[in-house]
Scaffold this active site. Structure first.
Site, PDB file in Angstrom:
ATOM      1  N   LYS A   1     -10.167   5.818  -6.650  1.00  0.00           N
ATOM      2  CA  LYS A   1      -9.490   5.772  -5.356  1.00  0.00           C
ATOM      3  C   LYS A   1      -9.866   4.477  -4.651  1.00  0.00           C
ATOM      4  O   LYS A   1     -11.051   4.170  -4.474  1.00  0.00           O
ATOM      5  CB  LYS A   1      -9.891   6.973  -4.492  1.00  0.00           C
ATOM      6  CG  LYS A   1      -9.142   7.016  -3.161  1.00  0.00           C
ATOM      7  CD  LYS A   1      -9.404   8.315  -2.418  1.00  0.00           C
ATOM      8  CE  LYS A   1     -10.631   8.251  -1.549  1.00  0.00           C
ATOM      9  NZ  LYS A   1     -10.489   7.348  -0.382  1.00  0.00           N
TER      10      LYS A   1
ATOM     11  N   ASP B   1       3.324   5.665  10.197  1.00  0.00           N
ATOM     12  CA  ASP B   1       4.031   4.689  11.038  1.00  0.00           C
ATOM     13  C   ASP B   1       5.478   5.164  11.155  1.00  0.00           C
ATOM     14  O   ASP B   1       5.800   6.285  10.725  1.00  0.00           O
ATOM     15  CB  ASP B   1       3.929   3.300  10.370  1.00  0.00           C
ATOM     16  CG  ASP B   1       3.953   2.155  11.379  1.00  0.00           C
ATOM     17  OD1 ASP B   1       4.792   2.207  12.301  1.00  0.00           O
ATOM     18  OD2 ASP B   1       3.148   1.204  11.238  1.00  0.00           O
ATOM     19  N   ILE B   2       6.355   4.319  11.664  1.00  0.00           N
ATOM     20  CA  ILE B   2       7.765   4.718  11.733  1.00  0.00           C
ATOM     21  C   ILE B   2       8.312   4.801  10.302  1.00  0.00           C
ATOM     22  O   ILE B   2       7.787   4.139   9.386  1.00  0.00           O
ATOM     23  CB  ILE B   2       8.600   3.746  12.601  1.00  0.00           C
ATOM     24  CG1 ILE B   2       8.504   2.309  12.065  1.00  0.00           C
ATOM     25  CG2 ILE B   2       8.162   3.801  14.065  1.00  0.00           C
ATOM     26  CD1 ILE B   2       9.477   1.343  12.719  1.00  0.00           C
ATOM     27  N   PRO B   3       9.329   5.638  10.078  1.00  0.00           N
ATOM     28  CA  PRO B   3       9.815   5.855   8.705  1.00  0.00           C
ATOM     29  C   PRO B   3      10.121   4.569   7.935  1.00  0.00           C
ATOM     30  O   PRO B   3       9.746   4.442   6.760  1.00  0.00           O
ATOM     31  CB  PRO B   3      11.079   6.701   8.915  1.00  0.00           C
ATOM     32  CG  PRO B   3      10.800   7.470  10.164  1.00  0.00           C
ATOM     33  CD  PRO B   3      10.023   6.526  11.046  1.00  0.00           C
TER      34      PRO B   3
ATOM     35  N   LYS C   1      -3.390   5.975   3.559  1.00  0.00           N
ATOM     36  CA  LYS C   1      -2.983   6.955   4.589  1.00  0.00           C
ATOM     37  C   LYS C   1      -1.925   6.385   5.530  1.00  0.00           C
ATOM     38  O   LYS C   1      -2.114   6.303   6.744  1.00  0.00           O
ATOM     39  CB  LYS C   1      -4.206   7.427   5.380  1.00  0.00           C
ATOM     40  CG  LYS C   1      -5.247   8.113   4.517  1.00  0.00           C
ATOM     41  CD  LYS C   1      -6.371   8.707   5.363  1.00  0.00           C
ATOM     42  CE  LYS C   1      -7.400   9.432   4.538  1.00  0.00           C
ATOM     43  NZ  LYS C   1      -8.214   8.554   3.686  1.00  0.00           N
TER      44      LYS C   1
ATOM     45  N   GLY D   1     -16.925  10.419  -3.567  1.00  0.00           N
ATOM     46  CA  GLY D   1     -17.312   9.047  -3.256  1.00  0.00           C
ATOM     47  C   GLY D   1     -18.803   8.848  -3.342  1.00  0.00           C
ATOM     48  O   GLY D   1     -19.381   8.659  -4.431  1.00  0.00           O
ATOM     49  N   ARG D   2     -19.450   8.931  -2.186  1.00  0.00           N
ATOM     50  CA  ARG D   2     -20.875   8.598  -2.111  1.00  0.00           C
ATOM     51  C   ARG D   2     -21.790   9.333  -3.089  1.00  0.00           C
ATOM     52  O   ARG D   2     -22.718   8.710  -3.624  1.00  0.00           O
ATOM     53  CB  ARG D   2     -21.359   8.763  -0.655  1.00  0.00           C
ATOM     54  CG  ARG D   2     -20.846   7.658   0.245  1.00  0.00           C
ATOM     55  CD  ARG D   2     -20.890   8.014   1.706  1.00  0.00           C
ATOM     56  NE  ARG D   2     -19.903   9.024   2.038  1.00  0.00           N
ATOM     57  CZ  ARG D   2     -19.662   9.461   3.281  1.00  0.00           C
ATOM     58  NH1 ARG D   2     -20.370   8.994   4.279  1.00  0.00           N
ATOM     59  NH2 ARG D   2     -18.740  10.368   3.501  1.00  0.00           N
TER      60      ARG D   2
ATOM     61  N   ASP E   1      -5.334   4.968  -1.397  1.00  0.00           N
ATOM     62  CA  ASP E   1      -5.512   5.861  -0.247  1.00  0.00           C
ATOM     63  C   ASP E   1      -5.500   5.052   1.042  1.00  0.00           C
ATOM     64  O   ASP E   1      -6.542   4.782   1.633  1.00  0.00           O
ATOM     65  CB  ASP E   1      -6.825   6.637  -0.422  1.00  0.00           C
ATOM     66  CG  ASP E   1      -7.098   7.603   0.720  1.00  0.00           C
ATOM     67  OD1 ASP E   1      -6.134   8.052   1.368  1.00  0.00           O
ATOM     68  OD2 ASP E   1      -8.282   7.913   0.959  1.00  0.00           O
TER      69      ASP E   1
ATOM     70  N   THR F   1     -11.217  16.068   6.114  1.00  0.00           N
ATOM     71  CA  THR F   1     -12.336  16.980   5.835  1.00  0.00           C
ATOM     72  C   THR F   1     -13.559  16.677   6.718  1.00  0.00           C
ATOM     73  O   THR F   1     -14.518  17.432   6.721  1.00  0.00           O
ATOM     74  CB  THR F   1     -12.742  16.903   4.351  1.00  0.00           C
ATOM     75  OG1 THR F   1     -12.779  15.535   3.957  1.00  0.00           O
ATOM     76  CG2 THR F   1     -11.765  17.645   3.472  1.00  0.00           C
TER      77      THR F   1
HETATM   78  O1  C5P Z   1     -18.159   9.665   0.049  1.00  0.00           O
HETATM   79  P1  C5P Z   1     -17.236  10.844   0.118  1.00  0.00           P
HETATM   80  O2  C5P Z   1     -17.284  11.713  -1.116  1.00  0.00           O
HETATM   81  O3  C5P Z   1     -17.380  11.631   1.411  1.00  0.00           O
HETATM   82  O4  C5P Z   1     -15.782  10.172   0.135  1.00  0.00           O
HETATM   83  C1  C5P Z   1     -14.612  10.898   0.354  1.00  0.00           C
HETATM   84  C2  C5P Z   1     -13.449   9.985   0.259  1.00  0.00           C
HETATM   85  O5  C5P Z   1     -12.263  10.745   0.465  1.00  0.00           O
HETATM   86  C3  C5P Z   1     -13.428   8.876   1.330  1.00  0.00           C
HETATM   87  O6  C5P Z   1     -12.902   7.724   0.690  1.00  0.00           O
HETATM   88  C4  C5P Z   1     -12.474   9.369   2.383  1.00  0.00           C
HETATM   89  O7  C5P Z   1     -11.741   8.323   2.969  1.00  0.00           O
HETATM   90  C5  C5P Z   1     -11.526  10.250   1.581  1.00  0.00           C
HETATM   91  N1  C5P Z   1     -10.880  11.331   2.295  1.00  0.00           N
HETATM   92  C6  C5P Z   1     -11.570  12.341   2.948  1.00  0.00           C
HETATM   93  N2  C5P Z   1     -10.896  13.325   3.608  1.00  0.00           N
HETATM   94  C7  C5P Z   1      -9.564  13.345   3.602  1.00  0.00           C
HETATM   95  C8  C5P Z   1      -8.862  12.328   2.935  1.00  0.00           C
HETATM   96  C9  C5P Z   1      -9.557  11.343   2.275  1.00  0.00           C
HETATM   97  O8  C5P Z   1     -12.796  12.353   2.924  1.00  0.00           O
HETATM   98  N3  C5P Z   1      -8.914  14.350   4.164  1.00  0.00           N
END
Ligand code: C5P
Length: 226
Positions: free
Chosen positions: A32, A64-66, A61, A204-205, A59, A123
């Protein structure tokens, strides 16, 4: 049903991204690329992932306008990404315009249309009626022709039940047992995500910032395959 791993390559520079991708590909098949990395190095990092034989989940996200979102979705399609995000809150007209533009760009360039997934409620956020809000946004997204949504594991089974097994659910907020929660609020383990029917988990982390990212990825893969 199979749950696939997406590793969020949330780093600051192309150099760091290359190092992470080199360590994790080919075991990790989808990376991602979000606003942090794309703002720093743009399409070059998309091409790097693709050269390593992996797929890109872009990602950014879009919200904006269509017309603007449609043009952005077409541009992302031309980059050859596998999946992209846009905000469900942008409304049905925006979602439909993006879906149409991605389809046309794919056709014109003779490539596969990327999957479009709509972000419901982040989240990292929580509110009393979160399940109802997520479901309402997912319903609207499904009616607008996108392929799925981004939601937490807590809503995953409900979305699948209401909108059918084909409607994709991508779940971030994944934390292996014992991992640091960071800024995430609605979290679940990889195994819980699999049990809830998640199609793709985003991690991610817990992988990128681990002392041994390859070992951390192996452990997560084992959990979603078990
Ligand atoms: O490091 P971590 O596992 O928290 O990363 C989650 C990734 O998912 C981040 O890149 C974050 O931008 C993305 N994300 C999220 N919640 C969402 C959509 C995307 O945490 N609803």
């Amino acid at each position: 049903m199979k749950t696939q791993l997406i590793v969020a390559c949330d780093v600051d520079t192309l150099k760091e991204a290359r190092k992470a991708i080199d360590r994790l590909a080919p075991r990790v098949k989808i990376f991602k690329i979000g606003s942090q990395l794309f703002t720093a190095c743009g399409p070059e990092v998309v091409r790097y992932v693709q050269r390593r034989g992996a797929r890109v989940f872009l990602d950014l996200k879009f919200h904006d306008i269509p017309n603007t979102v449609a043009k952005a979705a077409a541009a992302a399609t031309r980059l050859g990404v596998f999946m992209m995000t846009l905000h469900a809150g942008g409304g049905p007209e925006m979602l439909r315009a993006a879906r149409e533009a991605a389809g046309e760009a794919a056709k014109a360039n003779k490539i596969k249309r990327p999957l479009l997934v709509a972000v419901t409620v982040l989240t990292s956020q929580t509110c009393p009626d979160v399940q109802a809000r997520v479901l309402a946004l997912a319903r609207s997204a499904s009616g607008s022709g996108v392929d799925g949504v981004v939601a937490s594991v807590e809503e995953c089974a409900l979305i699948k039940q209401s909108l059918g097994p084909e409607f994709l659910v991508v779940t971030p907020g994944i934390r292996p047992a014992g991992a640091s929660v960071d800024d995430q609020k609605r979290i679940a383990t990889p195994a819980q995500a699999r049990q809830a029917g998640s199609d793709f988990i985003v991690v991610g982390r817990p992988i990128i910032a681990a002392p041994d990212p390859a070992a951390a990825a192996r452990a997560v893969l084992k959990e979603i395959k078990a």
